[in-house]
Design a protein around this motif. Structure first.
Motif, PDB file in Angstrom:
ATOM      1  N   SER A  96       0.820  -1.218   0.000  1.00  0.00           N
ATOM      2  CA  SER A  96       0.000   0.000   0.000  1.00  0.00           C
ATOM      3  C   SER A  96       0.850   1.262   0.000  1.00  0.00           C
ATOM      4  N   LEU A  97       2.101   1.153   0.443  1.00  0.00           N
ATOM      5  CA  LEU A  97       3.015   2.301   0.428  1.00  0.00           C
ATOM      6  C   LEU A  97       3.539   2.594  -0.980  1.00  0.00           C
ATOM      7  N   GLY A  98       3.327   1.644  -1.894  1.00  0.00           N
ATOM      8  CA  GLY A  98       3.870   1.802  -3.238  1.00  0.00           C
ATOM      9  C   GLY A  98       5.275   1.265  -3.367  1.00  0.00           C
ATOM     10  N   TRP A  99       5.729   0.493  -2.363  1.00  0.00           N
ATOM     11  CA  TRP A  99       7.057  -0.110  -2.447  1.00  0.00           C
ATOM     12  C   TRP A  99       7.005  -1.297  -3.405  1.00  0.00           C
ATOM     13  N   ARG A 100       8.102  -1.563  -4.068  1.00  0.00           N
ATOM     14  CA  ARG A 100       8.154  -2.614  -5.074  1.00  0.00           C
ATOM     15  C   ARG A 100       8.295  -3.993  -4.418  1.00  0.00           C
ATOM     16  N   LEU A 101       7.399  -4.898  -4.784  1.00  0.00           N
ATOM     17  CA  LEU A 101       7.496  -6.281  -4.310  1.00  0.00           C
ATOM     18  C   LEU A 101       8.514  -7.023  -5.173  1.00  0.00           C
ATOM     19  N   ASP A 102       9.603  -7.461  -4.549  1.00  0.00           N
ATOM     20  CA  ASP A 102      10.664  -8.163  -5.273  1.00  0.00           C
ATOM     21  C   ASP A 102      10.510  -9.673  -5.205  1.00  0.00           C
ATOM     22  N   ALA A 103       9.996 -10.178  -4.085  1.00  0.00           N
ATOM     23  CA  ALA A 103       9.937 -11.628  -3.912  1.00  0.00           C
ATOM     24  C   ALA A 103       8.935 -12.009  -2.838  1.00  0.00           C
ATOM     25  N   ASP A 104       8.362 -13.184  -3.007  1.00  0.00           N
ATOM     26  CA  ASP A 104       7.554 -13.835  -1.976  1.00  0.00           C
ATOM     27  C   ASP A 104       7.752 -15.332  -2.177  1.00  0.00           C
ATOM     28  N   PHE A 105       8.725 -15.873  -1.435  1.00  0.00           N
ATOM     29  CA  PHE A 105       9.121 -17.257  -1.630  1.00  0.00           C
ATOM     30  C   PHE A 105       8.744 -18.101  -0.412  1.00  0.00           C
ATOM     31  N   PRO A 106       7.722 -18.940  -0.519  1.00  0.00           N
ATOM     32  CA  PRO A 106       7.408 -19.894   0.552  1.00  0.00           C
ATOM     33  C   PRO A 106       8.100 -21.233   0.295  1.00  0.00           C
ATOM     34  N   PHE A 107       8.460 -21.934   1.370  1.00  0.00           N
ATOM     35  CA  PHE A 107       9.118 -23.225   1.245  1.00  0.00           C
ATOM     36  C   PHE A 107       8.349 -24.290   2.031  1.00  0.00           C
ATOM     37  N   ASP A 108       8.561 -25.530   1.685  1.00  0.00           N
ATOM     38  CA  ASP A 108       7.825 -26.630   2.299  1.00  0.00           C
ATOM     39  C   ASP A 108       8.074 -26.750   3.805  1.00  0.00           C
ATOM     40  N   ASN A 109       9.233 -26.284   4.266  1.00  0.00           N
ATOM     41  CA  ASN A 109       9.559 -26.404   5.689  1.00  0.00           C
ATOM     42  C   ASN A 109       8.985 -25.265   6.529  1.00  0.00           C
ATOM     43  N   GLY A 110       8.131 -24.428   5.926  1.00  0.00           N
ATOM     44  CA  GLY A 110       7.514 -23.332   6.668  1.00  0.00           C
ATOM     45  C   GLY A 110       8.255 -22.025   6.571  1.00  0.00           C
ATOM     46  N   PHE A 111       9.458 -22.054   6.009  1.00  0.00           N
ATOM     47  CA  PHE A 111      10.227 -20.823   5.818  1.00  0.00           C
ATOM     48  C   PHE A 111       9.594 -19.990   4.691  1.00  0.00           C
ATOM     49  N   ARG A 112       9.500 -18.692   4.880  1.00  0.00           N
ATOM     50  CA  ARG A 112       8.956 -17.792   3.858  1.00  0.00           C
ATOM     51  C   ARG A 112       9.674 -16.462   3.930  1.00  0.00           C
ATOM     52  N   VAL A 113      10.034 -15.924   2.782  1.00  0.00           N
ATOM     53  CA  VAL A 113      10.688 -14.623   2.742  1.00  0.00           C
ATOM     54  C   VAL A 113       9.965 -13.727   1.748  1.00  0.00           C
ATOM     55  N   VAL A 114       9.638 -12.522   2.207  1.00  0.00           N
ATOM     56  CA  VAL A 114       9.014 -11.498   1.376  1.00  0.00           C
ATOM     57  C   VAL A 114       9.962 -10.308   1.343  1.00  0.00           C
TER      58      VAL A 114
END
Length: 226
Positions: free
Chosen positions: A44-62
């Motif tokens: 909503s701030l207008g910042w650029r979304l570079d990545a949203d990577f979820p993994f099977d072990n529950g790890f997620r990075v946005v």
């Protein structure tokens, strides 16, 4: 090889120094409770979304990147053990504090009024209400005007107006986030160049050089050319 030669050679080796290596700050991690809620906020701030990577072990990075920034922010699951909301006063440098505040406010995000230290140059903390005055600093003194806003978890961001940087503190790359952003920068340069030609009393045949200098300085917060 005698002992003296061995000692001499060892001395030469220990005196060698590695060449300088660039170390560019790439990412800052912020702790959040609800990843999707935070993702919606930073979008909503207008910042650029570079990545949203979820993994099977529950790890997620946005990862998001603020407009014009070379450094990004990351949050997610199993990314940090820090307490959500514990990151305070990460600096976002802007060339126009009022315009930056209005841009954030217009997106429905609560942002403080612009403020400045009551005593210029004195030790100052944004939470110190005793040393805070409303409005921009006198003559928009560089490094002297601030505003704050927070994400849903309380991680707080500090806007700081920088118009002329201290010696040796020049921002690196000149970047534009979109064709529209670049177009607006060119229009500002064109307007400023028109005033430049009025001052020198003639057409400037080296206007591309002047435009380039103006746009780089504006983006890096340096003093603008006349």
């Amino acid at each position: 090889m005698n002992n003296n030669e061995t000692i001499e050679n060892k001395s030469v080796v220990t005196e060698r120094r590695p060449a300088g290596v660039d170390m560019k700050l790439e990412v800052v991690i912020i702790p959040v409770v609800d990843v999707d809620h935070s993702k919606a906020f930073y979008a909503s701030l207008g910042w650029r979304l570079d990545a949203d990577f979820p993994f099977d072990n529950g790890f997620r990075v946005v990862q998001f990147t603020p407009p014009g920034s070379s450094c990004s922010v990351q949050f997610g699951q199993k990314l940090t053990s820090a307490e959500p909301g514990s990151v305070r006063d990460s600096y976002l440098i802007v060339s126009d504090i009022e315009a930056a505040r209005e841009a954030i406010s217009s997106r429905g995000v609560a942002v403080s009024d612009v403020f400045h230290p009551a005593v210029p140059g004195a030790q100052f903390h944004p939470e110190d209400a005793r040393n805070r005055l409303k409005g921009s600093s006198d003559n928009h003194r560089s490094y002297g005007s601030f505003a704050t806003f927070s994400d849903p978890d309380g991680n707080r961001w500090l806007l700081q107006e920088v118009t002329t940087r201290l010696p040796g503190r020049v921002a690196g790359d000149t970047t534009y986030t979109s064709a529209e952003d670049l177009s607006e920068a060119l229009q500002r340069a064109a307007k400023a160049h028109g005033e430049h030609e009025k001052r020198i009393g003639q057409a400037d045949p080296k206007w591309p050089n002047w435009y380039a200098e103006y746009m780089v300085r504006e983006q890096s917060g340096e003093e603008l050319p006349l």
